[in-house]
Design a protein around this motif. Structure first.
Motif, PDB file in Angstrom:
ATOM      1  N   GLN A  58       0.824  -1.202   0.000  1.00 38.87           N
ATOM      2  CA  GLN A  58       0.000   0.000   0.000  1.00 38.87           C
ATOM      3  C   GLN A  58       0.861   1.256   0.000  1.00 38.87           C
ATOM      4  O   GLN A  58       0.539   2.237  -0.668  1.00 38.87           O
ATOM      5  CB  GLN A  58      -0.934  -0.006   1.205  1.00 38.87           C
ATOM      6  CG  GLN A  58      -2.037  -1.041   1.082  1.00 38.87           C
ATOM      7  CD  GLN A  58      -2.857  -1.145   2.340  1.00 38.87           C
ATOM      8  OE1 GLN A  58      -2.458  -0.688   3.406  1.00 38.87           O
ATOM      9  NE2 GLN A  58      -4.028  -1.773   2.230  1.00 38.87           N
ATOM     10  N   GLU A  59       1.959   1.210   0.735  1.00 38.65           N
ATOM     11  CA  GLU A  59       2.864   2.360   0.753  1.00 38.65           C
ATOM     12  C   GLU A  59       3.475   2.599  -0.627  1.00 38.65           C
ATOM     13  O   GLU A  59       3.556   3.733  -1.102  1.00 38.65           O
ATOM     14  CB  GLU A  59       3.968   2.127   1.785  1.00 38.65           C
ATOM     15  CG  GLU A  59       4.922   3.286   1.918  1.00 38.65           C
ATOM     16  CD  GLU A  59       5.987   3.018   2.961  1.00 38.65           C
ATOM     17  OE1 GLU A  59       7.072   3.605   2.831  1.00 38.65           O
ATOM     18  OE2 GLU A  59       5.735   2.232   3.899  1.00 38.65           O
ATOM     19  N   ARG A  60       3.866   1.528  -1.281  1.00 36.22           N
ATOM     20  CA  ARG A  60       4.442   1.651  -2.630  1.00 36.22           C
ATOM     21  C   ARG A  60       3.406   2.182  -3.620  1.00 36.22           C
ATOM     22  O   ARG A  60       3.720   3.023  -4.458  1.00 36.22           O
ATOM     23  CB  ARG A  60       4.975   0.292  -3.087  1.00 36.22           C
ATOM     24  CG  ARG A  60       5.550   0.302  -4.472  1.00 36.22           C
ATOM     25  CD  ARG A  60       6.843   1.090  -4.518  1.00 36.22           C
ATOM     26  NE  ARG A  60       7.336   1.087  -5.877  1.00 36.22           N
ATOM     27  CZ  ARG A  60       7.737   2.164  -6.537  1.00 36.22           C
ATOM     28  NH1 ARG A  60       7.737   3.337  -5.948  1.00 36.22           N
ATOM     29  NH2 ARG A  60       8.146   2.075  -7.769  1.00 36.22           N
TER      30      ARG A  60
ATOM     31  N   ASP B 286       1.372   9.292  -6.110  1.00 32.06           N
ATOM     32  CA  ASP B 286       1.854  10.665  -5.933  1.00 32.06           C
ATOM     33  C   ASP B 286       2.704  11.116  -7.108  1.00 32.06           C
ATOM     34  O   ASP B 286       2.816  12.313  -7.373  1.00 32.06           O
ATOM     35  CB  ASP B 286       2.662  10.794  -4.640  1.00 32.06           C
ATOM     36  CG  ASP B 286       1.781  10.675  -3.407  1.00 32.06           C
ATOM     37  OD1 ASP B 286       0.553  10.852  -3.536  1.00 32.06           O
ATOM     38  OD2 ASP B 286       2.333  10.396  -2.324  1.00 32.06           O
ATOM     39  N   GLN B 287       3.296  10.183  -7.842  1.00 32.80           N
ATOM     40  CA  GLN B 287       4.175  10.522  -8.955  1.00 32.80           C
ATOM     41  C   GLN B 287       3.423  10.776 -10.257  1.00 32.80           C
ATOM     42  O   GLN B 287       4.003  11.241 -11.224  1.00 32.80           O
ATOM     43  CB  GLN B 287       5.181   9.385  -9.195  1.00 32.80           C
ATOM     44  CG  GLN B 287       6.176   9.227  -8.100  1.00 32.80           C
ATOM     45  CD  GLN B 287       7.071   8.025  -8.347  1.00 32.80           C
ATOM     46  OE1 GLN B 287       6.906   7.297  -9.314  1.00 32.80           O
ATOM     47  NE2 GLN B 287       8.023   7.805  -7.428  1.00 32.80           N
ATOM     48  N   ARG B 288       2.145  10.465 -10.287  1.00 33.65           N
ATOM     49  CA  ARG B 288       1.427  10.589 -11.545  1.00 33.65           C
ATOM     50  C   ARG B 288       1.342  12.040 -11.998  1.00 33.65           C
ATOM     51  O   ARG B 288       1.380  12.968 -11.211  1.00 33.65           O
ATOM     52  CB  ARG B 288       0.042   9.961 -11.447  1.00 33.65           C
ATOM     53  CG  ARG B 288      -0.896  10.763 -10.583  1.00 33.65           C
ATOM     54  CD  ARG B 288      -2.268  10.167 -10.635  1.00 33.65           C
ATOM     55  NE  ARG B 288      -3.152  11.087  -9.932  1.00 33.65           N
ATOM     56  CZ  ARG B 288      -4.059  10.723  -9.093  1.00 33.65           C
ATOM     57  NH1 ARG B 288      -4.255   9.441  -8.845  1.00 33.65           N
ATOM     58  NH2 ARG B 288      -4.821  11.615  -8.497  1.00 33.65           N
TER      59      ARG B 288
ATOM     60  N   ARG C 271       0.919   4.121  -2.893  1.00 35.62           N
ATOM     61  CA  ARG C 271       0.753   5.539  -2.567  1.00 35.62           C
ATOM     62  C   ARG C 271       1.851   6.375  -3.212  1.00 35.62           C
ATOM     63  O   ARG C 271       1.599   7.461  -3.742  1.00 35.62           O
ATOM     64  CB  ARG C 271       0.785   5.716  -1.046  1.00 35.62           C
ATOM     65  CG  ARG C 271      -0.469   6.350  -0.505  1.00 35.62           C
ATOM     66  CD  ARG C 271      -0.415   6.522   1.001  1.00 35.62           C
ATOM     67  NE  ARG C 271      -0.970   5.321   1.620  1.00 35.62           N
ATOM     68  CZ  ARG C 271      -0.322   4.511   2.439  1.00 35.62           C
ATOM     69  NH1 ARG C 271       0.900   4.764   2.801  1.00 35.62           N
ATOM     70  NH2 ARG C 271      -0.896   3.435   2.920  1.00 35.62           N
ATOM     71  N   GLN C 272       3.080   5.862  -3.190  1.00 30.07           N
ATOM     72  CA  GLN C 272       4.197   6.588  -3.805  1.00 30.07           C
ATOM     73  C   GLN C 272       4.009   6.711  -5.312  1.00 30.07           C
ATOM     74  O   GLN C 272       4.258   7.766  -5.885  1.00 30.07           O
ATOM     75  CB  GLN C 272       5.522   5.878  -3.513  1.00 30.07           C
ATOM     76  CG  GLN C 272       5.944   5.946  -2.068  1.00 30.07           C
ATOM     77  CD  GLN C 272       7.153   5.060  -1.798  1.00 30.07           C
ATOM     78  OE1 GLN C 272       7.633   4.359  -2.680  1.00 30.07           O
ATOM     79  NE2 GLN C 272       7.633   5.084  -0.554  1.00 30.07           N
ATOM     80  N   VAL C 273       3.552   5.644  -5.942  1.00 34.84           N
ATOM     81  CA  VAL C 273       3.327   5.677  -7.388  1.00 34.84           C
ATOM     82  C   VAL C 273       2.199   6.635  -7.721  1.00 34.84           C
ATOM     83  O   VAL C 273       2.275   7.383  -8.698  1.00 34.84           O
ATOM     84  CB  VAL C 273       3.030   4.257  -7.920  1.00 34.84           C
ATOM     85  CG1 VAL C 273       2.562   4.283  -9.365  1.00 34.84           C
ATOM     86  CG2 VAL C 273       4.273   3.383  -7.786  1.00 34.84           C
TER      87      VAL C 273
END
Length: 101
Positions: A83-85, A91-93, A87-89
């Motif tokens: 889930q953390e990963r 945020d990068q969109r 979330r990071q992806v």
């Protein structure tokens, strides 16, 4: 449990799970052969079933840190690392306008 021991036991736990799955298939085939075709033996079927049950019991008794794998070694249980990963992806969109062809 120390993280080094958790990492060392992961391949063994995977092999036990695979062996248990294969043993279940062979036990079912042996039972079918015994009861449908009359080939095989009840003691052999009992031994295979007992081994399958014993491996399941062994896997059940292992600490959660070993059975959960690397996520437990890092201290993050279950789906939290995934889930953390995600979330990071997310945020990068790119939120800007898209070019139209």
């Amino acid at each position: 449990m120390p993280p080094d021991l958790v990492v060392a036991l992961q391949p063994i736990m995977g092999a036990l799970r695979a062996a248990r799955a294969a043993l279940l298939v062979f036990t079912a085939l042996h039972a079918a052969a015994l009861f449908v075709f009359g080939q095989g033996s009840v003691p052999g079927l009992m031994v295979m079933a007992l081994l399958w049950w014993g491996l399941g019991r062994l896997l059940q008794m292992t600490p959660a840190s070993v059975s959960q794998g690397a996520s437990a070694a890092t201290g993050k249980p279950g789906l939290e690392p995934l889930q953390e990963r995600l979330r990071q992806v997310a945020d990068q969109r790119n939120t800007g306008k898209k070019k139209r062809p």
